[in-house]
Scaffold this motif. Structure first.
Motif, PDB file in Angstrom:
ATOM      1  N   LEU A 136      69.717  13.807  33.268  1.00 54.40           N
ATOM      2  CA  LEU A 136      68.910  14.519  32.263  1.00 54.40           C
ATOM      3  C   LEU A 136      69.803  15.159  31.205  1.00 54.40           C
ATOM      4  CD1 LEU A 136      66.350  16.346  34.599  1.00 54.40           C
ATOM      5  CD2 LEU A 136      65.794  14.596  32.885  1.00 54.40           C
ATOM      6  N   GLY A 137      71.079  15.340  31.538  1.00 59.06           N
ATOM      7  CA  GLY A 137      71.971  16.071  30.638  1.00 59.06           C
ATOM      8  C   GLY A 137      71.696  17.572  30.650  1.00 59.06           C
ATOM      9  N   TRP A 138      71.159  18.067  31.766  1.00 59.38           N
ATOM     10  CA  TRP A 138      70.830  19.487  31.873  1.00 59.38           C
ATOM     11  C   TRP A 138      71.885  20.219  32.694  1.00 59.38           C
ATOM     12  CZ3 TRP A 138      64.889  19.894  33.266  1.00 59.38           C
ATOM     13  CH2 TRP A 138      64.143  19.267  32.265  1.00 59.38           C
ATOM     14  N   THR A 139      71.834  21.538  32.593  1.00 61.98           N
ATOM     15  CA  THR A 139      72.728  22.372  33.385  1.00 61.98           C
ATOM     16  C   THR A 139      72.319  22.327  34.846  1.00 61.98           C
ATOM     17  OG1 THR A 139      72.813  23.852  31.524  1.00 61.98           O
ATOM     18  CG2 THR A 139      73.634  24.710  33.612  1.00 61.98           C
ATOM     19  N   MET A 140      73.314  22.273  35.714  1.00 62.62           N
ATOM     20  CA  MET A 140      73.057  22.307  37.157  1.00 62.62           C
ATOM     21  C   MET A 140      73.467  23.659  37.717  1.00 62.62           C
ATOM     22  SD  MET A 140      72.181  20.509  39.855  1.00 62.62           S
ATOM     23  CE  MET A 140      71.721  21.741  41.089  1.00 62.62           C
ATOM     24  N   LEU A 141      72.544  24.312  38.402  1.00 62.76           N
ATOM     25  CA  LEU A 141      72.873  25.559  39.101  1.00 62.76           C
ATOM     26  C   LEU A 141      72.570  25.317  40.579  1.00 62.76           C
ATOM     27  CD1 LEU A 141      71.132  27.978  36.569  1.00 62.76           C
ATOM     28  CD2 LEU A 141      73.605  27.642  36.816  1.00 62.76           C
ATOM     29  N   SER A 142      73.620  25.131  41.366  1.00 59.87           N
ATOM     30  CA  SER A 142      73.414  24.748  42.760  1.00 59.87           C
ATOM     31  C   SER A 142      73.424  25.976  43.669  1.00 59.87           C
ATOM     32  CB  SER A 142      74.514  23.795  43.202  1.00 59.87           C
ATOM     33  OG  SER A 142      75.761  24.421  43.023  1.00 59.87           O
ATOM     34  N   TYR A 143      72.815  25.833  44.853  1.00 52.04           N
ATOM     35  CA  TYR A 143      72.860  26.846  45.903  1.00 52.04           C
ATOM     36  C   TYR A 143      72.462  28.228  45.392  1.00 52.04           C
ATOM     37  CZ  TYR A 143      75.479  23.229  48.367  1.00 52.04           C
ATOM     38  OH  TYR A 143      75.872  22.060  48.965  1.00 52.04           O
ATOM     39  N   VAL A 144      71.339  28.273  44.707  1.00 57.64           N
ATOM     40  CA  VAL A 144      70.861  29.550  44.165  1.00 57.64           C
ATOM     41  C   VAL A 144      70.234  30.368  45.289  1.00 57.64           C
ATOM     42  CG1 VAL A 144      69.162  30.584  42.610  1.00 57.64           C
ATOM     43  CG2 VAL A 144      70.555  28.647  41.845  1.00 57.64           C
ATOM     44  N   SER A 145      70.727  31.594  45.468  1.00 56.99           N
ATOM     45  CA  SER A 145      70.174  32.451  46.514  1.00 56.99           C
ATOM     46  C   SER A 145      69.221  33.497  45.939  1.00 56.99           C
ATOM     47  CB  SER A 145      71.293  33.139  47.293  1.00 56.99           C
ATOM     48  OG  SER A 145      72.172  33.788  46.404  1.00 56.99           O
ATOM     49  N   LYS A 146      69.262  33.664  44.604  1.00 57.20           N
ATOM     50  CA  LYS A 146      68.379  34.648  43.993  1.00 57.20           C
ATOM     51  C   LYS A 146      68.233  34.327  42.502  1.00 57.20           C
ATOM     52  CE  LYS A 146      68.014  39.563  44.807  1.00 57.20           C
ATOM     53  NZ  LYS A 146      68.850  40.680  45.231  1.00 57.20           N
ATOM     54  N   ILE A 147      66.998  34.376  42.016  1.00 58.29           N
ATOM     55  CA  ILE A 147      66.805  34.281  40.568  1.00 58.29           C
ATOM     56  C   ILE A 147      66.678  35.704  40.063  1.00 58.29           C
ATOM     57  CG2 ILE A 147      65.294  33.481  38.712  1.00 58.29           C
ATOM     58  CD1 ILE A 147      64.684  31.022  40.323  1.00 58.29           C
ATOM     59  N   LEU A 148      67.608  36.125  39.226  1.00 59.90           N
ATOM     60  CA  LEU A 148      67.615  37.524  38.791  1.00 59.90           C
ATOM     61  C   LEU A 148      66.700  37.743  37.593  1.00 59.90           C
ATOM     62  CD1 LEU A 148      71.456  38.005  39.195  1.00 59.90           C
ATOM     63  CD2 LEU A 148      69.698  39.011  40.650  1.00 59.90           C
ATOM     64  N   GLU A 149      66.662  36.752  36.703  1.00 56.95           N
ATOM     65  CA  GLU A 149      65.880  36.894  35.470  1.00 56.95           C
ATOM     66  C   GLU A 149      65.598  35.513  34.915  1.00 56.95           C
ATOM     67  OE1 GLU A 149      68.229  40.552  33.668  1.00 56.95           O
ATOM     68  OE2 GLU A 149      67.934  38.941  32.188  1.00 56.95           O
ATOM     69  N   VAL A 150      64.383  35.285  34.422  1.00 55.47           N
ATOM     70  CA  VAL A 150      64.127  34.078  33.650  1.00 55.47           C
ATOM     71  C   VAL A 150      63.359  34.492  32.415  1.00 55.47           C
ATOM     72  CG1 VAL A 150      63.422  31.659  33.792  1.00 55.47           C
ATOM     73  CG2 VAL A 150      63.454  33.037  35.858  1.00 55.47           C
ATOM     74  N   ASP A 151      63.782  33.972  31.289  1.00 50.00           N
ATOM     75  CA  ASP A 151      63.043  34.226  30.052  1.00 50.00           C
ATOM     76  C   ASP A 151      62.656  32.865  29.491  1.00 50.00           C
ATOM     77  OD1 ASP A 151      62.181  34.776  27.497  1.00 50.00           O
ATOM     78  OD2 ASP A 151      63.581  36.458  27.233  1.00 50.00           O
ATOM     79  N   TYR A 152      61.381  32.490  29.741  1.00 48.65           N
ATOM     80  CA  TYR A 152      60.962  31.145  29.339  1.00 48.65           C
ATOM     81  C   TYR A 152      60.840  31.017  27.825  1.00 48.65           C
ATOM     82  CZ  TYR A 152      60.278  30.088  34.229  1.00 48.65           C
ATOM     83  OH  TYR A 152      60.492  29.884  35.561  1.00 48.65           O
ATOM     84  N   ALA A 153      60.669  32.154  27.137  1.00 56.73           N
ATOM     85  CA  ALA A 153      60.585  32.109  25.671  1.00 56.73           C
ATOM     86  C   ALA A 153      61.977  31.912  25.077  1.00 56.73           C
ATOM     87  CB  ALA A 153      59.945  33.387  25.149  1.00 56.73           C
ATOM     88  N   ALA A 154      62.921  32.727  25.537  1.00 62.07           N
ATOM     89  CA  ALA A 154      64.291  32.616  25.023  1.00 62.07           C
ATOM     90  C   ALA A 154      65.047  31.467  25.682  1.00 62.07           C
ATOM     91  CB  ALA A 154      65.033  33.922  25.242  1.00 62.07           C
ATOM     92  N   LYS A 155      64.444  30.885  26.721  1.00 63.60           N
ATOM     93  CA  LYS A 155      65.053  29.783  27.469  1.00 63.60           C
ATOM     94  C   LYS A 155      66.411  30.161  28.066  1.00 63.60           C
ATOM     95  CE  LYS A 155      62.550  25.840  25.577  1.00 63.60           C
ATOM     96  NZ  LYS A 155      61.548  25.770  26.649  1.00 63.60           N
ATOM     97  N   THR A 156      66.400  31.214  28.842  1.00 64.34           N
ATOM     98  CA  THR A 156      67.608  31.605  29.574  1.00 64.34           C
ATOM     99  C   THR A 156      67.244  31.941  31.012  1.00 64.34           C
ATOM    100  OG1 THR A 156      67.319  33.911  28.941  1.00 64.34           O
ATOM    101  CG2 THR A 156      68.796  32.590  27.549  1.00 64.34           C
ATOM    102  N   ILE A 157      68.231  31.805  31.875  1.00 63.71           N
ATOM    103  CA  ILE A 157      68.031  32.122  33.293  1.00 63.71           C
ATOM    104  C   ILE A 157      69.300  32.790  33.824  1.00 63.71           C
ATOM    105  CG2 ILE A 157      68.799  29.802  34.031  1.00 63.71           C
ATOM    106  CD1 ILE A 157      66.692  30.008  36.318  1.00 63.71           C
TER     107      ILE A 157
END
Ligand SMILES: Cc1cc2nc3c(=O)[nH]c(=O)nc-3n(C[C@H](O)[C@H](O)[C@H](O)COP(=O)(O)OP(=O)(O)OC[C@H]3O[C@@H](n4cnc5c(N)ncnc54)[C@H](O)[C@@H]3O)c2cc1C
Ligand SMILES: Nc1ncnc2c1ncn2[C@@H]1O[C@H](COP(=O)(O)O)[C@@H](O)[C@H]1O
Lengths: 259, 345
Positions: A136-157
């Motif tokens: 896909l050419g997307w960023t890979m974030l492996s072995y995530v134990s916690k999602i601290l913040e997601v901003d779907y408008a600003a498109k950041t995690i």
């Protein structure tokens, strides 16, 4: 905003899996279950879709056996399930898998987050996730134990992710592919209504033609499955009072040269 | 033409099992008739290059770019993919840690190459690389192969399945410094913080593991007044004051069953089994663990297994080489004392 999660069915972890006379892998009449690692991914997909005001779709690649995992997912509360199956799609070919899976994510469109479990508990190849991210050419974030913040408008995690030596806090742009660990959540049980709804659902099957995907050449040959050599251990019980047992055991371990 | 081996590093040091890949790689390079190039990325890579030579690398490619300081797969994979495209190695191999699996699978996808994971045996047949890998939690072995004539074969080997080469102090290697491919601006991820894992020995690297299960809660010690959950207190006290001292004399890592993890006795990082770590130490000592199939799946390939359990019928005794029926809270302290005496510690 759309969250996609991948899953598959695996034999129950308590099943007696073996190779039969014809070289096929069998597990008697033990049930298949949703890959245990994926329960966390499915839960997270439901939560993230809700938080982002979007939809969560679950996809499995392979034969009808995987409908079990998809039905379980629907019963948990996933919005939609899709199975990708095609005579040309070889389940042992990870590159083909990643290529077809990427085509499916692109076909769905508007996807910000793809979620996976840590690995398949049966074949444990632990590569599909990374390969899909690269296709896909997307960023890979492996072995995530916690999602601290997601901003779907600003498109950041922002997540906590682990590897053997420790835990990183990482911020990233979306879209991203993540794989999740069991620390991330407490998967819900399917509800009674969910199970009834899932039982009635018909799951659409997409072919490679539907996806417009052409597969890379197959590069890996799975030659054979074998039962491991049986380890004929006869346990040697060590008797006596704890002090005697300890002394005898240490003698044995010194003889075995494992200390 | 070469065989590439990625040497995983952490804070400027090679990970303990990394050199095993050079051992395995030598088998391959001999079979394929090529030399061995070690790839070392990140902090202190140049100093490690000389160490790699002693473990059998003929050449070393290093990159010490600042983007490679923290582990980020996008930065590492961009560089590995470029090196593979430029040099067309027959094989890229690494010990299958979580970082190695991710890195190699990413570059395999970038280059549409074969990827074989978790090999416990390796052989070469003409231009084909063959592996044996455990599947279904070790209940079955799978034979798989890929042909280097069709392009680079990416390969991860299971930690502790291969031995590193003996150190050759006089050896040296030709070292090439390369630039990183990604620039900081082009990367999507930023590492904001890092917290090192606690615990002295990493389970998957450990030669000896001492594990405690639900039986840890039967600690005869009384918890102090006002403890919210006495069972949790008892188990935690047992890990810290009964199992850890045994680990300390043995230089062992501390493991656990899922029942103990689920009950909150010990963090998940210690879990051994089908949904925990797969381990293969020389010695595995199971204390207060019944031996459920999912636990056995994670430790069945240990060389010597010792089971300490108060129930003579516990299934763990069917898998063990040595069994002690008894209370772990009596047997383990006796064992620790005996080992201290005998090992002169
Ligand atoms: C999908 C799935 C995945 C799983 N994955 C894993 C996994 O990765 N790892 C894992 O371990 N399990 C896993 N399990 C769980 C597994 O089925 C067992 O429930 C678990 O291993 C049991 O842990 P235990 O042996 O500590 O507990 P128990 O089975 O309760 O055994 C405790 C033992 O301690 C003994 N004991 C008690 N007190 C003492 C004492 N004072 N001295 C000596 N002995 C004592 C008892 O006799 C008993 O044998 C999984 C299960 C499922 C369904
Ligand atoms: N055929 C498949 N269909 C859907 N998901 C899969 C399939 N194979 C593997 N996965 C998922 O990919 C992740 C990593 O699996 P693996 O690379 O097989 O260890 C797990 O979450 C699996 O459920």
């Amino acid at each position: 905003m759309h969250v996609v999660v991948f899953t598959r069915s695996t034999p129950d972890t308590a099943a007696k899996v073996e190779v039969d006379g014809s070289g096929a892998v069998i597990w008697g009449n033990a049930a298949t279950v949703v890959n245990p690692w994926d329960e966390y991914a499915l839960e997270e997909a439901i939560v993230q879709a809700k938080n982002g005001g979007g939809k969560a779709t679950v996809i499995a690649l392979g034969g009808e056996m995987h409908n079990d995992a998809l039905k379980h997912s629907l019963a948990m509360g996933l919005d939609e399930a899709i199975r990708i199956d095609d005579p040309e799609l070889d389940p042992t070919d990870s590159l083909a898998y990643a290529t077809a899976a990427a085509a499916a994510v692109n076909k769905i469109g508007d996807v910000d987050l793809v979620i996976f479990g840590k690995e398949s508990v049966d074949v444990g190849t632990d590569q599909h996730t990374y390969m899909l991210a690269r296709k896909l050419g997307w960023t890979m974030l492996s072995y995530v134990s916690k999602i601290l913040e997601v901003d779907y408008a600003a498109k950041t995690i922002k997540v906590e992710k682990m590897y053997e030596q420790g835990k990183q806090v990482v911020t990233s742009k979306l879209p991203a592919v993540i794989s999740v660990m069991k620390e991330i959540n407490e998967p819900r049980y399917p509800s009674f209504i969910g199970i009834r709804k899932a039982g009635k659902a018909t799951i659409p099957v997409w072919s490679l033609a539907d996806l417009g995907a052409s597969l890379p050449d197959k590069k890996v040959d799975v030659l054979a499955f074998n039962n491991p050599p049986t380890k004929d251990v006869v346990v040697e019980m060590i008797e006596g009072e704890p002090e005697e047992q300890a002394a005898k055991l240490v003698d044995k371990l010194l003889e075995e040269k494992v200390l | 033409m070469s065989v590439f081996v990625w040497i995983e590093t952490f804070e400027g040091k090679a990970s303990p099992t990394s050199w095993e890949a050079l051992g395995a790689k030598s088998t391959l390079a001999n079979g394929l008739g090529t030399d061995v190039t070690a790839l070392i990325f990140g902090e202190n890579a140049e100093a490690l290059a000389q160490e790699a030579a002693k473990y059998g690398a003929n050449k070393v490619i290093v990159s010490t770019d600042a983007t490679l300081k923290d582990w980020r797969v996008e930065a590492y994979a961009a560089l590995l993919t470029k090196l593979v495209q430029d040099h067309k190695p027959q094989v890229v191999i690494a010990v299958g840690t979580s970082r190695a699996r991710e890195l190699l699978a990413s570059s395999a996808a970038d280059t549409d190459s074969a990827m074989l994971t978790e090999a416990v045996e390796l052989s070469v047949d003409g231009s084909r690389v063959k592996v044996v890998r455990p599947v279904y939690a070790g209940k079955i072995l799978s034979d798989a192969a890929a042909d280097t004539a069709n392009g680079t074969v990416f390969l991860t080997i299971r930690g502790r399945a291969f031995k590193p080469n003996a150190i050759n102090e006089g050896a040296s290697a030709e070292v090439t410094q390369v630039d990183a491919v990604a620039t900081e601006d082009s990367l999507n991820t930023k590492v904001e913080a890092f917290e090192a894992s606690t615990g002295t020995v990493n389970l998957t690297d450990a030669a000896i593991i001492v594990s405690g299960g639900r039986g840890m809660a039967n600690n005869p010690k009384d918890p102090p007044d006002g403890v919210a959950d006495p069972a949790v207190w008892k188990a935690q006290d047992g890990y810290a004051n009964v199992l850890q001292p045994l680990c300390d004399v043995l230089g062992a890592a501390l493991g656990a069953s899922r029942a103990a993890v689920d009950a909150g006795y010990i963090p998940y990082a210690h879990q051994v089994g089908q949904t925990g770590k797969t381990v293969s130490p020389d010695l595995y000592i199971a204390c207060g663990i019944s031996g459920a199939i999912q636990h056995l799946a994670g430790m069945r390939t240990s060389k010597v297994i010792v089971a300490i359990n108060k129930d003579a019928e516990a299934p763990i005794f069917k898998m063990a080489n040595y069994g002690i029926v008894g209370d772990l809270y009596k047997v383990v302290p006796a064992l620790t004392a005996e080992l201290k005496k005998r090992l002169g510690k």
